[in-house]
Scaffold this motif. Structure first.
Motif, PDB file in Angstrom:
ATOM      1  N   GLU A  36      -9.320  10.115  11.107  1.00 45.76           N
ATOM      2  CA  GLU A  36      -9.538  10.686   9.730  1.00 45.76           C
ATOM      3  C   GLU A  36      -8.484  10.594   8.872  1.00 45.76           C
ATOM      4  O   GLU A  36      -8.649  10.221   7.609  1.00 45.76           O
ATOM      5  CB  GLU A  36     -10.019  11.832   9.626  1.00 45.76           C
ATOM      6  CG  GLU A  36      -9.278  12.984  10.355  1.00 45.76           C
ATOM      7  CD  GLU A  36      -9.931  14.282  10.425  1.00 45.76           C
ATOM      8  OE1 GLU A  36      -9.407  15.328   9.887  1.00 45.76           O
ATOM      9  OE2 GLU A  36     -10.751  14.474  11.245  1.00 45.76           O
ATOM     10  N   LEU A  39      -7.924   6.771   7.596  1.00 43.27           N
ATOM     11  CA  LEU A  39      -8.900   6.363   6.567  1.00 43.27           C
ATOM     12  C   LEU A  39      -8.723   7.323   5.343  1.00 43.27           C
ATOM     13  O   LEU A  39      -8.857   6.717   4.164  1.00 43.27           O
ATOM     14  CB  LEU A  39     -10.616   7.091   7.208  1.00 43.27           C
ATOM     15  CG  LEU A  39     -10.921   6.120   8.162  1.00 43.27           C
ATOM     16  CD1 LEU A  39     -12.251   6.749   8.805  1.00 43.27           C
ATOM     17  CD2 LEU A  39     -11.028   4.547   7.771  1.00 43.27           C
ATOM     18  N   ALA A  40      -8.190   8.410   5.329  1.00 40.86           N
ATOM     19  CA  ALA A  40      -7.965   9.296   3.894  1.00 40.86           C
ATOM     20  C   ALA A  40      -6.713   8.500   3.304  1.00 40.86           C
ATOM     21  O   ALA A  40      -6.693   8.315   2.124  1.00 40.86           O
ATOM     22  CB  ALA A  40      -7.816  10.685   4.361  1.00 40.86           C
ATOM     23  N   GLY A  42      -5.388   5.456   3.596  1.00 39.12           N
ATOM     24  CA  GLY A  42      -5.768   4.362   3.058  1.00 39.12           C
ATOM     25  C   GLY A  42      -6.428   4.079   2.004  1.00 39.12           C
ATOM     26  O   GLY A  42      -6.112   3.368   1.027  1.00 39.12           O
ATOM     27  N   LYS A  43      -7.367   5.204   1.691  1.00 38.52           N
ATOM     28  CA  LYS A  43      -7.988   5.012   0.410  1.00 38.52           C
ATOM     29  C   LYS A  43      -7.018   5.329  -0.905  1.00 38.52           C
ATOM     30  O   LYS A  43      -7.477   5.327  -1.921  1.00 38.52           O
ATOM     31  CB  LYS A  43      -9.017   6.139   0.384  1.00 38.52           C
ATOM     32  CG  LYS A  43     -10.296   5.745   1.193  1.00 38.52           C
ATOM     33  CD  LYS A  43     -11.246   6.814   1.473  1.00 38.52           C
ATOM     34  CE  LYS A  43     -12.363   6.529   2.353  1.00 38.52           C
ATOM     35  NZ  LYS A  43     -13.085   7.533   2.374  1.00 38.52           N
ATOM     36  N   THR A  44      -5.857   5.938  -0.561  1.00 37.91           N
ATOM     37  CA  THR A  44      -4.794   6.173  -1.589  1.00 37.91           C
ATOM     38  C   THR A  44      -3.839   5.189  -1.945  1.00 37.91           C
ATOM     39  O   THR A  44      -3.012   5.315  -2.902  1.00 37.91           O
ATOM     40  CB  THR A  44      -4.065   7.548  -1.392  1.00 37.91           C
ATOM     41  OG1 THR A  44      -3.329   7.253  -0.175  1.00 37.91           O
ATOM     42  CG2 THR A  44      -5.223   8.627  -0.992  1.00 37.91           C
ATOM     43  N   GLN A  52      -6.277  -5.202   1.968  1.00 42.71           N
ATOM     44  CA  GLN A  52      -7.056  -4.919   2.493  1.00 42.71           C
ATOM     45  C   GLN A  52      -8.009  -6.052   3.219  1.00 42.71           C
ATOM     46  O   GLN A  52      -9.054  -6.292   2.897  1.00 42.71           O
ATOM     47  CB  GLN A  52      -8.056  -3.704   2.029  1.00 42.71           C
ATOM     48  CG  GLN A  52      -8.922  -2.849   2.800  1.00 42.71           C
ATOM     49  CD  GLN A  52      -9.710  -1.893   2.335  1.00 42.71           C
ATOM     50  OE1 GLN A  52      -9.697  -1.610   1.162  1.00 42.71           O
ATOM     51  NE2 GLN A  52     -10.395  -1.248   3.018  1.00 42.71           N
ATOM     52  N   GLU A  55     -12.614  -4.001   6.263  1.00 40.92           N
ATOM     53  CA  GLU A  55     -12.853  -2.570   6.105  1.00 40.92           C
ATOM     54  C   GLU A  55     -12.101  -1.678   7.150  1.00 40.92           C
ATOM     55  O   GLU A  55     -12.184  -1.852   8.139  1.00 40.92           O
ATOM     56  CB  GLU A  55     -14.422  -2.395   6.507  1.00 40.92           C
ATOM     57  CG  GLU A  55     -14.897  -0.937   5.899  1.00 40.92           C
ATOM     58  CD  GLU A  55     -14.818  -0.470   4.369  1.00 40.92           C
ATOM     59  OE1 GLU A  55     -14.669   0.634   4.107  1.00 40.92           O
ATOM     60  OE2 GLU A  55     -14.725  -1.547   3.579  1.00 40.92           O
ATOM     61  N   GLY A  56     -11.389  -0.800   6.573  1.00 39.81           N
ATOM     62  CA  GLY A  56     -10.446   0.305   7.284  1.00 39.81           C
ATOM     63  C   GLY A  56      -9.496  -0.250   7.721  1.00 39.81           C
ATOM     64  O   GLY A  56      -8.490   0.468   8.454  1.00 39.81           O
ATOM     65  N   TRP A  58      -5.484  -1.696   6.101  1.00 36.07           N
ATOM     66  CA  TRP A  58      -4.778  -1.766   4.917  1.00 36.07           C
ATOM     67  C   TRP A  58      -3.263  -2.184   5.641  1.00 36.07           C
ATOM     68  O   TRP A  58      -2.587  -1.721   6.472  1.00 36.07           O
ATOM     69  CB  TRP A  58      -4.399  -0.321   4.204  1.00 36.07           C
ATOM     70  CG  TRP A  58      -5.662   0.166   3.696  1.00 36.07           C
ATOM     71  CD1 TRP A  58      -5.997  -0.039   2.445  1.00 36.07           C
ATOM     72  CD2 TRP A  58      -6.531   1.042   4.368  1.00 36.07           C
ATOM     73  NE1 TRP A  58      -7.118   0.545   2.113  1.00 36.07           N
ATOM     74  CE2 TRP A  58      -7.679   1.248   3.126  1.00 36.07           C
ATOM     75  CE3 TRP A  58      -6.879   1.599   5.720  1.00 36.07           C
ATOM     76  CZ2 TRP A  58      -8.577   2.167   3.419  1.00 36.07           C
ATOM     77  CZ3 TRP A  58      -7.846   2.142   5.565  1.00 36.07           C
ATOM     78  CH2 TRP A  58      -8.787   2.661   4.772  1.00 36.07           C
ATOM     79  N   PRO A  74      -9.590   2.008  12.488  1.00 40.50           N
ATOM     80  CA  PRO A  74      -8.785   1.926  11.119  1.00 40.50           C
ATOM     81  C   PRO A  74      -7.129   2.016  11.282  1.00 40.50           C
ATOM     82  O   PRO A  74      -6.819   2.219  12.493  1.00 40.50           O
ATOM     83  CB  PRO A  74      -9.121   3.477  10.562  1.00 40.50           C
ATOM     84  CG  PRO A  74      -9.345   4.117  12.013  1.00 40.50           C
ATOM     85  CD  PRO A  74     -10.007   3.158  12.885  1.00 40.50           C
TER      86      PRO A  74
END
Length: 220
Positions: A36, A39-40, A42-44, A52, A55-56, A58, A74
């Protein structure tokens, strides 16, 4: 007392997982949170600095990734990191900046702080490797007990972790010699060294040397 808490082992300025780790008293508490967290984070990440490819996943634009490396989500691979041919990254992995993931090295559910080197034929599973930690060729973390029971960390007391899969916690600057095995639940203190061909279990204090069967000695 055993110096095995997060604050004893790691300088958190050297990982993107600092906030998550700061909320853990013992580092193995992070093992169930890595997915988790990746994933959190990566979105930042800045898309100007990170690709990317799927998906998931970076990957820093400054990283060097061999075409034959396998990377599953991820996963985050930091800046100026090198992932060499045949590396197998199975997912739930946070690799810091300036790291080396070597040929045929396998990673699974782990955090590598900045500057970590696992450069040749290593297996790192369910583990946290601190700043500038290094594993020599063929050194591995064994992450499951033979009886499949939850892992216990054996130090000055027995620490019940509740984890069925738990490899090793390497403090900052830890140095693991070639072809060594870190048995489930091993904790290597900051700036400690393990001689080649060692089988290690339990807690190794900070600034110590594991000399195989001869035992553990303080660094001079």
């Amino acid at each position: 007392m055993d110096a095995i808490r997060v604050k004893d082992l790691y300088d958190l300025v050297h990982t993107r997982a600092a906030d998550m780790l700061a909320g853990c008293e013992y580092p193995w508490e992070a093992l169930g949170k890595i997915k988790e967290t990746v994933l959190a984070i990566g979105k930042t990440l800045d898309p100007e600095r990170y690709d990317q490819p799927k998906e998931g996943v970076w990957i820093a634009k400054s990283a060097s990734i061999a075409p034959t490396a396998s990377i599953a989500a991820p996963c985050i691979i930091g800046e100026d990191t090198e992932v060499r041919p045949g590396a197998f990254l199975r997912g739930s992995i946070l690799v810091g900046d300036g790291c080396v993931v070597g040929n045929s090295t396998e990673l699974k559910n782990c955090i590598l702080f900045d500057g970590v080197q696992v450069p040749h034929y290593n297996y790192v599973g369910d583990s946290v490797l601190g700043y500038l930690a290094h594993m020599g060729a063929g050194a591995i973390t064994s992450n499951v007990k033979g009886d499949k029971k939850p892992v216990v960390v054996h130090g000055e007391q027995a620490y019940e972790t509740g984890c069925k899969k738990f490899g090793a916690m390497l403090g900052d600057y830890a140095e693991i010699g070639c072809n060594s095995v870190l048995n489930p639940g091993t904790v290597i203190g900051r700036d400690s060294q393990v001689y080649p061909l060692s089988s290690v279990r339990g807690v190794v204090p900070a600034r110590s040397i594991v000399k195989g069967e001869r035992g553990v000695f303080p660094k001079k």
